[in-house]
Design a protein around this motif. Sequence first.
Motif, PDB file in Angstrom:
ATOM      1  N   LEU A 138       0.809  -1.226   0.000  1.00 50.41           N
ATOM      2  CA  LEU A 138       0.000   0.000   0.000  1.00 50.41           C
ATOM      3  C   LEU A 138       0.836   1.267   0.000  1.00 50.41           C
ATOM      4  N   VAL A 139       2.156   1.138   0.112  1.00 52.53           N
ATOM      5  CA  VAL A 139       3.024   2.303   0.260  1.00 52.53           C
ATOM      6  C   VAL A 139       3.744   2.602  -1.048  1.00 52.53           C
ATOM      7  N   GLY A 140       3.506   3.812  -1.574  1.00 52.58           N
ATOM      8  CA  GLY A 140       4.190   4.220  -2.795  1.00 52.58           C
ATOM      9  C   GLY A 140       5.552   4.829  -2.517  1.00 52.58           C
ATOM     10  N   GLU A 141       5.613   5.707  -1.516  1.00 49.72           N
ATOM     11  CA  GLU A 141       6.874   6.379  -1.202  1.00 49.72           C
ATOM     12  C   GLU A 141       6.977   6.607   0.297  1.00 49.72           C
ATOM     13  N   VAL A 142       8.192   6.483   0.805  1.00 51.43           N
ATOM     14  CA  VAL A 142       8.529   6.904   2.157  1.00 51.43           C
ATOM     15  C   VAL A 142       9.498   8.066   2.032  1.00 51.43           C
ATOM     16  N   ARG A 143       9.267   9.139   2.768  1.00 48.65           N
ATOM     17  CA  ARG A 143      10.132  10.312   2.643  1.00 48.65           C
ATOM     18  C   ARG A 143      10.252  11.008   3.992  1.00 48.65           C
ATOM     19  N   GLY A 144      11.316  11.777   4.145  1.00 49.04           N
ATOM     20  CA  GLY A 144      11.478  12.527   5.363  1.00 49.04           C
ATOM     21  C   GLY A 144      12.916  12.868   5.661  1.00 49.04           C
ATOM     22  N   ILE A 145      13.102  13.638   6.717  1.00 48.64           N
ATOM     23  CA  ILE A 145      14.421  14.048   7.187  1.00 48.64           C
ATOM     24  C   ILE A 145      14.264  14.415   8.659  1.00 48.64           C
ATOM     25  N   ALA A 158      -5.739   3.753  13.228  1.00 51.08           N
ATOM     26  CA  ALA A 158      -4.610   4.020  14.112  1.00 51.08           C
ATOM     27  C   ALA A 158      -5.082   4.554  15.460  1.00 51.08           C
ATOM     28  N   GLU A 159      -6.134   5.355  15.438  1.00 47.93           N
ATOM     29  CA  GLU A 159      -6.688   5.892  16.686  1.00 47.93           C
ATOM     30  C   GLU A 159      -7.100   4.766  17.628  1.00 47.93           C
ATOM     31  N   ALA A 160      -7.705   3.729  17.067  1.00 53.62           N
ATOM     32  CA  ALA A 160      -8.099   2.579  17.875  1.00 53.62           C
ATOM     33  C   ALA A 160      -6.888   1.831  18.416  1.00 53.62           C
ATOM     34  N   ASN A 161      -5.731   2.021  17.777  1.00 47.21           N
ATOM     35  CA  ASN A 161      -4.493   1.380  18.221  1.00 47.21           C
ATOM     36  C   ASN A 161      -3.614   2.319  19.045  1.00 47.21           C
ATOM     37  N   GLY A 162      -4.190   3.428  19.494  1.00 51.80           N
ATOM     38  CA  GLY A 162      -3.466   4.310  20.399  1.00 51.80           C
ATOM     39  C   GLY A 162      -2.547   5.305  19.733  1.00 51.80           C
ATOM     40  N   SER A 192      -1.765  -0.975  12.326  1.00 47.83           N
ATOM     41  CA  SER A 192      -2.886  -0.250  11.713  1.00 47.83           C
ATOM     42  C   SER A 192      -2.860  -0.384  10.195  1.00 47.83           C
ATOM     43  N   LEU A 193      -1.668  -0.266   9.604  1.00 48.69           N
ATOM     44  CA  LEU A 193      -1.552  -0.380   8.146  1.00 48.69           C
ATOM     45  C   LEU A 193      -1.958  -1.776   7.686  1.00 48.69           C
ATOM     46  N   ASP A 194      -1.560  -2.790   8.432  1.00 47.49           N
ATOM     47  CA  ASP A 194      -1.940  -4.156   8.069  1.00 47.49           C
ATOM     48  C   ASP A 194      -3.445  -4.366   8.196  1.00 47.49           C
ATOM     49  N   GLU A 195      -4.045  -3.765   9.200  1.00 48.15           N
ATOM     50  CA  GLU A 195      -5.499  -3.859   9.340  1.00 48.15           C
ATOM     51  C   GLU A 195      -6.204  -3.193   8.167  1.00 48.15           C
ATOM     52  N   LEU A 196      -5.679  -2.041   7.727  1.00 50.32           N
ATOM     53  CA  LEU A 196      -6.246  -1.383   6.558  1.00 50.32           C
ATOM     54  C   LEU A 196      -6.132  -2.272   5.334  1.00 50.32           C
ATOM     55  N   ALA A 197      -4.986  -2.901   5.154  1.00 47.26           N
ATOM     56  CA  ALA A 197      -4.780  -3.766   3.994  1.00 47.26           C
ATOM     57  C   ALA A 197      -5.804  -4.892   3.960  1.00 47.26           C
ATOM     58  N   VAL A 198      -6.089  -5.492   5.102  1.00 45.04           N
ATOM     59  CA  VAL A 198      -7.084  -6.565   5.168  1.00 45.04           C
ATOM     60  C   VAL A 198      -8.460  -6.037   4.767  1.00 45.04           C
ATOM     61  N   GLN A 199      -8.819  -4.866   5.279  1.00 36.52           N
ATOM     62  CA  GLN A 199     -10.117  -4.285   4.948  1.00 36.52           C
ATOM     63  C   GLN A 199     -10.243  -3.986   3.453  1.00 36.52           C
ATOM     64  N   LEU A 200      -9.192  -3.401   2.878  1.00 34.29           N
ATOM     65  CA  LEU A 200      -9.248  -3.037   1.454  1.00 34.29           C
ATOM     66  C   LEU A 200      -9.286  -4.272   0.566  1.00 34.29           C
ATOM     67  N   ARG A 234     -10.689  -7.176   1.437  1.00 29.22           N
ATOM     68  CA  ARG A 234     -12.045  -7.712   1.560  1.00 29.22           C
ATOM     69  C   ARG A 234     -13.043  -6.919   0.744  1.00 29.22           C
ATOM     70  N   GLU A 235     -12.793  -5.616   0.608  1.00 33.54           N
ATOM     71  CA  GLU A 235     -13.711  -4.744  -0.132  1.00 33.54           C
ATOM     72  C   GLU A 235     -13.334  -4.625  -1.611  1.00 33.54           C
ATOM     73  N   SER A 236     -12.278  -5.349  -2.002  1.00 33.82           N
ATOM     74  CA  SER A 236     -11.791  -5.329  -3.402  1.00 33.82           C
ATOM     75  C   SER A 236     -11.396  -3.930  -3.849  1.00 33.82           C
ATOM     76  N   ILE A 237     -10.916  -3.122  -2.915  1.00 36.47           N
ATOM     77  CA  ILE A 237     -10.433  -1.778  -3.248  1.00 36.47           C
ATOM     78  C   ILE A 237      -8.980  -1.824  -3.678  1.00 36.47           C
ATOM     79  N   ALA A 238      -8.219  -2.726  -3.057  1.00 37.77           N
ATOM     80  CA  ALA A 238      -6.801  -2.871  -3.406  1.00 37.77           C
ATOM     81  C   ALA A 238      -6.434  -4.338  -3.341  1.00 37.77           C
ATOM     82  N   ALA A 239      -5.616  -4.779  -4.287  1.00 36.90           N
ATOM     83  CA  ALA A 239      -5.184  -6.184  -4.334  1.00 36.90           C
ATOM     84  C   ALA A 239      -3.945  -6.352  -3.490  1.00 36.90           C
ATOM     85  N   VAL A 240      -4.119  -6.407  -2.184  1.00 33.79           N
ATOM     86  CA  VAL A 240      -3.000  -6.562  -1.266  1.00 33.79           C
ATOM     87  C   VAL A 240      -3.189  -7.792  -0.394  1.00 33.79           C
TER      88      VAL A 240
END
Length: 464
Positions: free
Chosen positions: A371-378, A410-414, A448-456, A458-464
């Motif tokens: 689900l991640v296209g780019e990671v960026r930062g400094i 993520a809010e549900a995961n603190g 949280s990201l893994d939970e999102l992946a499972v949801q997407l 199941r909903e056929s929004i993303a093939a992950v």
Amino acid sequence: MTPPRNSNAARDIVNLLHPYTDARAHAQSGPLVITRGKGVRVFDDQGNSYIETVAGLWCASLGFDNERLVEAATKQMKQLPFYHAFTGRSHEPAIDLAEMLIERAPVPMSKVFFCNSGSEANDTAIKMIWYFNNAIGRPEKKKIIGRLKGYHGITIAAGSATGLPANHKLFDLPIPGFLHTRTPHHYREGLPGETEEQFATRCAEELDAMIVQEGPETVAAFFAEPVMGAGGVLVPPATYYEKIQAVLKKHDVLFVADEVICGFGRTGEYWGCQSMGIQPDILTCAKALSASFLPISAVMINERIFQGLADGSATIGTFGHGFTYSGHPVPAAVAVETLKIYDEMNLVAHVKKVAPVLQDGLRSRFADHPLVGEVRGIGLIGAIELVADKATKKPFDAAQKIGPRLTKIAEANGLIMRALPGDGIAFSPPLIITAEEIVDMLERFGKSLDELAVQLRRESIAAV
């Protein structure tokens, strides 16, 4: 779900209009009510604990409790709770803070002007630029160039310099005289096979062409965050600022560095300008200036700008700009104490020590996530960008609100997180965060990201 009658949430829905909020949706969902804070964590009125991954609004640099800042505010309120800076009046907290900022400036600066927010600081910088050019006999040199996805605030002029659609639509912004050049985001804006350096060259050439087309005699200033914050935590490509500054110098266009988010250690140096090799004519700062315990911001100007303002004020008899609370003694005293704390704890050294835990952790754990296209930062600012198709960089449909959906998980995961335009998820924790707390934060985010992946899936929004 309707909040219980007379609860904090219910009373909020009845009485408050929230910034940056869908008012219709809020009437149904209600607020998350925060009641107290400790270190990098905040607690809601149900007793739940959250790691604040964006330091509130990029700003709670010392976390959510600091007795020294409370004492500084209390002491000043007892001694002089208010005085102004109009007509040559002054007080020690403003004098001390101005002196400290001049001493810490990334390039030689001459004077400091105080405001109450980053928006006010950038609006003030724009007015100063117009006043300056009128005073030195260049009344046509007034246009301001910002960048698409740049963020400089929400007042009328600062909101016009901002380059985000949500800050313009229905507000009749930008007003005339404000232009926007390309976003320096190589991942999204680079051409196939184009290196970062080549992309930086193209960005500079486009800026040069814009100035030439408008007429250099009409273009006054260029506004830039060293690292773009609200637009997506966008770190400019290699050689970008070197090439941009060469264009500005050629056309005598002022560089305004918006350090509202980047200043005071966020990027791993005291100023984002130092991280990026920027030599500004004007620098604006806020947020971490007082660790956000009280509202205060500042505009630093170089000697050339000051001399123009001084000449103009001599002609008119006054510099007709200011706020009742410019340099208010209580926020100024808190800011003085904040800068002392930064010095004593060697904040920049701490950021440099723990920043690799954040930056390496984001990349090693999430760069390969489907689900991640780019990671960026400094330093201690970063982001991941969620995509529907990693291979093609295809974004999710904006109507699906995937970024906000992840923040609710993520809010549900603190975790309290912030979704940015284009389904970016920001990380900008309090600068006092420890390596162990960063690891905890990333663990919760990964769950949280893994939970999102499972949801997407199941909903056929993303093939992950």
